[in-house]
Each structure stands twice: as structure tokens, then as C-alpha cells.
Design an enzyme around this catalytic site. Structure first.
Site, PDB file in Angstrom:
ATOM      1  N   ASP A 154      -0.516  -7.540   1.376  1.00 40.04           N
ATOM      2  CA  ASP A 154       0.086  -6.213   1.523  1.00 40.04           C
ATOM      3  C   ASP A 154       1.600  -6.345   1.686  1.00 40.04           C
ATOM      4  O   ASP A 154       2.157  -6.163   2.770  1.00 40.04           O
ATOM      5  CB  ASP A 154      -0.544  -5.485   2.713  1.00 40.04           C
ATOM      6  CG  ASP A 154      -0.143  -4.019   2.771  1.00 40.04           C
ATOM      7  OD1 ASP A 154       0.399  -3.507   1.773  1.00 40.04           O
ATOM      8  OD2 ASP A 154      -0.383  -3.391   3.819  1.00 40.04           O
ATOM      9  N   SER A 169       4.309   2.177   8.079  1.00 40.16           N
ATOM     10  CA  SER A 169       3.970   1.132   7.115  1.00 40.16           C
ATOM     11  C   SER A 169       5.187   0.675   6.326  1.00 40.16           C
ATOM     12  O   SER A 169       6.048   1.472   5.956  1.00 40.16           O
ATOM     13  CB  SER A 169       2.918   1.659   6.130  1.00 40.16           C
ATOM     14  OG  SER A 169       1.682   1.821   6.748  1.00 40.16           O
ATOM     15  N   GLY A 170       5.231  -0.626   6.075  1.00 36.08           N
ATOM     16  CA  GLY A 170       6.332  -1.183   5.309  1.00 36.08           C
ATOM     17  C   GLY A 170       7.532  -1.542   6.149  1.00 36.08           C
ATOM     18  O   GLY A 170       8.416  -2.269   5.707  1.00 36.08           O
ATOM     19  N   HIS A 185       0.811  -1.219   0.000  1.00 37.00           N
ATOM     20  CA  HIS A 185       0.000   0.000   0.000  1.00 37.00           C
ATOM     21  C   HIS A 185       0.845   1.270   0.000  1.00 37.00           C
ATOM     22  O   HIS A 185       0.315   2.373  -0.197  1.00 37.00           O
ATOM     23  CB  HIS A 185      -1.004  -0.002   1.164  1.00 37.00           C
ATOM     24  CG  HIS A 185      -0.429   0.333   2.497  1.00 37.00           C
ATOM     25  ND1 HIS A 185      -0.109  -0.616   3.433  1.00 37.00           N
ATOM     26  CD2 HIS A 185      -0.129   1.523   3.059  1.00 37.00           C
ATOM     27  CE1 HIS A 185       0.360  -0.025   4.521  1.00 37.00           C
ATOM     28  NE2 HIS A 185       0.360   1.280   4.321  1.00 37.00           N
TER      29      HIS A 185
END
Length: 302
Positions: free
Chosen positions: A122, A223-224, A72
Site C-alpha cells: 500500500d 491515509s497516505g 489505496h
């Protein structure tokens, strides 16, 4: 914008009074209740940048040319020319010693990812434009494919997400969180009960980590980034920061992509591109040690 122009623009952001090139995007979140990391503690942690927004996501080095992150993070664009990866250092400053900015060459998003909040798959890989030198990186190792994860195991999540609303951390943050049972996490995400209560939220490829009472958590801004555990004396990445309902709310722990579910895809992607990630193989290491010992012992036996 040409690659060289992006680099100049990013550097310019650093030189502006009060400017860091790290404006927090609307979907960014934070590590709440964490602490400053120490230099060299998490050497695989990287920051994903765009020229327009600065830092947008975290990631982890798994190879001299590969970064593991969340799918994402690329909702803005799948064009690798939009992205750079900052490697090394504890802050988001491009002027920080022992850090470098590397352009992305290719982006590989898991094929079945639906580009929706809470979607399975994801996970994404970034191939760097130039390989890193051995002195520039330390990769995080991957778990065995489909390796079981034990609830209660204390792991660590890291990132530069904000420590308070819309204010990015100046120093890399770290937070210890326990892995949670997926069924229990599913029940928590249905509190309070709604008309959607029968819909499964925590999918088979997801992993929950955090606290029932909230107060400490990671969110989309990190995120990530990696969720890592010390397993058999080695740091292993078991999760990728994916999503959550708010930040540090009671009964809403952080949700991570389960790395063991995607090890085969990661290895295949790297193999097709002539690379090989750091991989946890305890039995293989024992076999190599045995061969070395035999090489020394056999001449004395024969």
C-alpha cells in the site's frame, strides 16, 4: 474536466458559504486524540485533492517533484488528471497564504498492490506537474533500505482526518504514537478469536503504532500521510498511514506501510525519472565532513 476548470471548481468550493471542498469520503478516518500542529512543524505534509471531493488523503514531499502516499488513495482512478496536491499551510483552505495547488503529472502504484483492504504494497508515488521552488518545500528524509525499527520508539503521525465522526479537522492534527512489536500487534488483531484467527493479518511490510487501550489513533482519512521519527537528529519517515479496524479501538492500533521495505523501489522510480529523494546517510555525511577537514588540515601538515 480540463485542469484549469478543476482549479476554478476547487476555488469555487472555497468561496461557497460553509463550503470547503473537503467532504469526507466514505472510507475516510481521522486522527483521534491529537492536537493542532504549529505552523512549519511538519513542512513535508501535503493534501491530495480531487475536484469532486476536495481533500481525500495525505502525503509527504520527498523531493521537489515527488509525493509519497498510499496506493489505496487511488481507488477512484489512476488518471493523474483527477488529482491535485495542496502544498503548504496548516488548513485545507485554498485561500490560505503560503500554499499552492499543483497538478499531478504521473502516478506510480506499487506493482503488486491488490487493491484490497489490508493488502501489502500500500504505497504510491505522485510526480508533480511542475517542480517546487526551494522556498516552497522541505522534504522528509527516507530511512535506509530495510532499516530495523525499534518497538517503543515514539513517532508522530499527522493529517487532516476528522477529529469526530465525519467532521474534518480545520487545522492539521499531530499525534505522538509508539511503534509496536509486529508479533504483539498480530496477537491483538486476533482478539477476540474467530475462524480467521490462523490467517496472518500484519504482513512483513506493515508496521503498527498506537496504544493497546485505544483512544488515540489515525485511520483511513489520514491515509497516505507520514509517520515520522526523530532518528539521530533528523526527521525520518518510517511509515505511511494505511489501514485499521475502526478508529482508536482497544487492541486495534493503526497499521502503516513500512517505508524501509520500499526504499529501493522509491529510489529506483525516482532515478528512472531523473530525481533523487532526501535519504538518510549518516556515514556519508561523516565522510563529507572528513574530506572538508582534510582540505583544511593537509596544507598545514605537508
Amino acid at each position: 474536466m480540463e485542469p484549469w476548470a478543476r482549479c476554478v471548481f476547487l476555488l469555487f468550493l472555497q468561496l461557497l458559504p460553509g463550503g470547503r471542498g473537503d467532504m469526507l469520503p466514505s472510507d475516510a478516518g481521522k486522527i483521534v486524540g491529537g492536537q493542532d500542529a504549529l505552523e512549519g512543524q511538519w513542512p513535508w505534509q501535503v493534501s491530495l485533492w480531487t475536484a469532486e471531493e476536495g481533500h481525500i488523503c495525505g502525503g509527504s514531499l520527498i523531493h521537489q517533484r515527488w509525493v509519497l502516499t498510499a496506493a489505496h488513495c487511488f481507488r477512484r482512478s489512476l488518471n493523474p488528471g483527477f488529482y491535485h496536491v495542496k502544498i503548504g499551510g496548516l488548513t485545507l483552505s485554498l485561500l490560505e497564504p503560503h500554499s499552492t495547488l499543483v497538478a499531478a503529472r504521473s502516478i506510480f502504484v506499487y506493482p503488486t498492490y491488490l487493491w484490497e483492504d489490508t493488502s501489502s504494497g500500500d504505497i504510491a508515488l505522485i510526480q508533480l506537474d511542475t517542480p517546487l521552488q526551494p522556498s516552497q518545500f522541505t522534504p522528509i528524509c527516507l530511512p535506509e533500505a530495510h532499516a530495523p525499527l525499534t518497538p517503543g520508539t515514539v513517532c508522530w503521525v499527522t493529517g487532516w482526518g476528522s477529529t469526530q465522526e465525519r467532521v474534518l479537522a480545520s487545522v492539521l492534527q499531530e499525534l505522538a504514537v509508539p511503534l509496536l512489536d509486529s508479533e504483539e500487534c498480530e496477537k491483538m488483531y486476533h482478539i477476540p478469536e474467530t475462524s480467521q484467527s490462523r490467517k496472518q493479518i500484519i504482513q512483513a511490510d506493515m508496521l503498527c503504532a498506537g496504544f493497546v487501550e485505544g483512544q488515540k489513533d489515525s485511520c483511513q482519512g489520514d491515509s497516505g500521510g507520514p509517520l515520522v521519527c526523530a532518528i539521530n537528529g533528523s526527521w525520518i519517515q518510517v511509515g505511511i498511514t494505511s489501514w485499521g479496524f475502526g478508529c482508536a479501538r482497544p487492541y486495534k492500533p493503526g497499521v502503516y506501510t513500512q517505508v524501509p521495505a520500499y526504499v529501493d523501489w522509491i529510489q529506483k522510480t525516482l532515478a528512472v525519472n531523473n530525481s533523487d529523494a532526501c535519504h538518510s546517510r549518516g556515514s556519508g555525511a561523516h565522510q563529507i565532513l572528513l574530506l572538508v577537514l582534510l582540505a583544511f588540515v593537509l596544507p598545514w601538515v605537508l
